[in-house]
Structures are given as C-alpha cells and as structure tokens.
Scaffold this motif. Structure first.
Motif, PDB file in Angstrom:
ATOM      1  N   ASP A 268       0.807  -1.217   0.000  1.00  0.00           N
ATOM      2  CA  ASP A 268       0.000   0.000   0.000  1.00  0.00           C
ATOM      3  C   ASP A 268       0.843   1.270   0.000  1.00  0.00           C
ATOM      4  O   ASP A 268       0.312   2.373   0.122  1.00  0.00           O
ATOM      5  N   PHE A 269       2.174   1.112  -0.127  1.00  0.00           N
ATOM      6  CA  PHE A 269       3.080   2.263  -0.097  1.00  0.00           C
ATOM      7  C   PHE A 269       3.940   2.292  -1.360  1.00  0.00           C
ATOM      8  O   PHE A 269       4.154   1.276  -2.003  1.00  0.00           O
ATOM      9  N   THR A 270       4.427   3.462  -1.674  1.00  0.00           N
ATOM     10  CA  THR A 270       5.327   3.644  -2.794  1.00  0.00           C
ATOM     11  C   THR A 270       6.458   4.568  -2.346  1.00  0.00           C
ATOM     12  O   THR A 270       6.379   5.159  -1.272  1.00  0.00           O
ATOM     13  N   THR A 271       7.486   4.676  -3.160  1.00  0.00           N
ATOM     14  CA  THR A 271       8.604   5.555  -2.817  1.00  0.00           C
ATOM     15  C   THR A 271       8.325   6.954  -3.339  1.00  0.00           C
ATOM     16  O   THR A 271       8.042   7.144  -4.516  1.00  0.00           O
ATOM     17  N   GLY A 272       8.396   7.920  -2.423  1.00  0.00           N
ATOM     18  CA  GLY A 272       8.176   9.313  -2.795  1.00  0.00           C
ATOM     19  C   GLY A 272       9.492  10.043  -2.971  1.00  0.00           C
ATOM     20  O   GLY A 272      10.557   9.428  -3.101  1.00  0.00           O
ATOM     21  N   SER A 273       9.415  11.363  -2.954  1.00  0.00           N
ATOM     22  CA  SER A 273      10.631  12.161  -3.087  1.00  0.00           C
ATOM     23  C   SER A 273      11.527  11.946  -1.876  1.00  0.00           C
ATOM     24  O   SER A 273      11.062  11.563  -0.802  1.00  0.00           O
ATOM     25  N   HIS A 274      12.798  12.140  -2.039  1.00  0.00           N
ATOM     26  CA  HIS A 274      13.810  11.944  -0.990  1.00  0.00           C
ATOM     27  C   HIS A 274      13.922  10.475  -0.560  1.00  0.00           C
ATOM     28  O   HIS A 274      14.484  10.187   0.481  1.00  0.00           O
ATOM     29  N   GLY A 275      13.325   9.552  -1.325  1.00  0.00           N
ATOM     30  CA  GLY A 275      13.427   8.137  -1.001  1.00  0.00           C
ATOM     31  C   GLY A 275      12.530   7.683   0.129  1.00  0.00           C
ATOM     32  O   GLY A 275      12.636   6.559   0.600  1.00  0.00           O
ATOM     33  N   THR A 276      11.637   8.550   0.585  1.00  0.00           N
ATOM     34  CA  THR A 276      10.745   8.191   1.681  1.00  0.00           C
ATOM     35  C   THR A 276       9.573   7.370   1.171  1.00  0.00           C
ATOM     36  O   THR A 276       9.187   7.477   0.002  1.00  0.00           O
ATOM     37  N   LEU A 277       9.007   6.552   2.042  1.00  0.00           N
ATOM     38  CA  LEU A 277       7.815   5.779   1.698  1.00  0.00           C
ATOM     39  C   LEU A 277       6.585   6.639   1.941  1.00  0.00           C
ATOM     40  O   LEU A 277       6.506   7.355   2.945  1.00  0.00           O
ATOM     41  N   ILE A 278       5.625   6.559   1.023  1.00  0.00           N
ATOM     42  CA  ILE A 278       4.369   7.282   1.197  1.00  0.00           C
ATOM     43  C   ILE A 278       3.218   6.365   0.828  1.00  0.00           C
ATOM     44  O   ILE A 278       3.363   5.458   0.004  1.00  0.00           O
ATOM     45  N   PRO A 279       2.058   6.581   1.453  1.00  0.00           N
ATOM     46  CA  PRO A 279       0.891   5.759   1.099  1.00  0.00           C
ATOM     47  C   PRO A 279       0.482   6.003  -0.345  1.00  0.00           C
ATOM     48  O   PRO A 279       0.567   7.129  -0.843  1.00  0.00           O
TER      49      PRO A 279
END
Length: 196
Positions: free
Chosen positions: A96-107
């Motif tokens: 349910d998560f993907t990689t966002g900017s700065h390499g952080t995980l986001i829903p």
C-alpha cells in the motif's frame, strides 16, 4: 566554524556512525519494546510515526502494534514540491506504499491529516544531546511540525547517536523524550505539552 558548518560536519559524522551499526534490527526491536511500555504511548489515541528508511530505527513493528491496539496512525508525506504533509493509514502492508521524493515511503492513497489530529509524534534523528536537542537531515520538517502541534515528541535513536552537544538555533525544537535500546530518557519540559 559557524553553526551551519558545524551541523553539516556533524550530520556526515552521525550518518556514518549510524550506518556502522550492524545489529540495527535487534536494537530497533528493543527500542520498540521500550516505546510500547511508555505511558505516553499507552494513553495515545492517535500517533504520528515516520516510515523508516536507510539506517533509521525501524518503525514497522511500532506502527503495526499501534494499529493492532486500535490507535489511529498518521505518517509523514514529503510532496514532490518538497513540503511535508501527513496522511492517515489503515494498515502497514508495504504493497500500500510507494517511494516518494527523498526516497521516503508514502501511502499510495493519501488521507490528509493535520497537525493537532494526533497526540504523540515519533521523530527520526541523526543525533541527540542531553538537553533534548536533535539534529536531522537539515530540511527543517520536524522543527516546523513540532512547532505546529502540541503533541508529545519522542525521538527514536540508537544509543550510538548520543552526542554531548548538538549545535542549535532559535528555530530548533527540543524533544520531550528519546528512546534508545538502553531505555527512555525524558528531558526538561520543552515547548510541547505532555500527555502523561
């Protein structure tokens, strides 16, 4: 050396120091064990917790425990334009998560939350000192967040991240508590309100 140069140097040193810890998984489990016994955690109805990346203290089991106990959970979301947002999550399934900017995980599905919607904030850090000051990655996200919400602020760190002094500026916010594998250390009252 000015304070910004001191912070840059300290960040590099602390990133290297944290990366050298070989038993991070075991230590993270010990940290989570201490957190689950905190009165602030036991009494919290909703928590804000980062999704660990790299060599940070792992938070998966902490988030899973909070959800299992019926607590609402908010995670930070760094948007493409570099702002810090917040989203409620209903589970901790990594699909349910993907990689966002700065390499952080986001829903994958953002359910917006606002500062003040939760009563306990877990904060990542590179280092902390005996006064409760922390040093992060230098973006200022958590200093802004801790200024915007009255939630009790708990840093999660390995004991190796302790420093005798963190250079700080007027905008730097102190933590109420830091939890390491050695236990919890509370600091003199900071700008946030205790829920104990």
């Amino acid at each position: 050396m000015n304070i910004l140069a001191q912070k840059r140097y300290l960040r590099r040193e602390l990133l290297d120091r944290r990366a050298q810890i070989v038993d991070r998984e075991l230590r993270s489990a010990q940290i989570v064990g201490h957190v689950l016994a905190l009165p602030a955690f036991l009494h919290a109805h909703a928590i804000h917790c980062y999704l660990a990346i790299g060599s940070e203290v792992a938070t998966y089991h902490l988030i899973a425990a909070a959800l299992t106990q019926g607590k609402a959970v908010v995670v930070p979301v760094v948007t493409d334009d570099g702002r810090l947002g917040h989203s409620w999550i209903r589970d901790i399934d990594m699909a349910d998560f993907t990689t966002g900017s700065h390499g952080t995980l986001i829903p994958r599905r953002i359910i917006p939350a606002l500062p003040g919607d939760w009563d306990l904030t877990f904060v990542p850090l590179l280092g902390f000192d005996p006064q409760g000051y922390r040093i992060g990655y230098g973006k200022g996200y958590y200093d802004q967040l801790l200024t915007a919400t009255p939630a009790y602020a708990v840093g999660l760190a390995f004991q190796d991240q302790a420093c005798p002094h963190i250079p700080h500026e007027p905008h730097d916010r102190r933590l109420n508590l830091v939890v390491t594998e050695s236990g919890a250390r509370e600091f003199a009252p900071a700008q946030v309100v205790s829920i104990w």
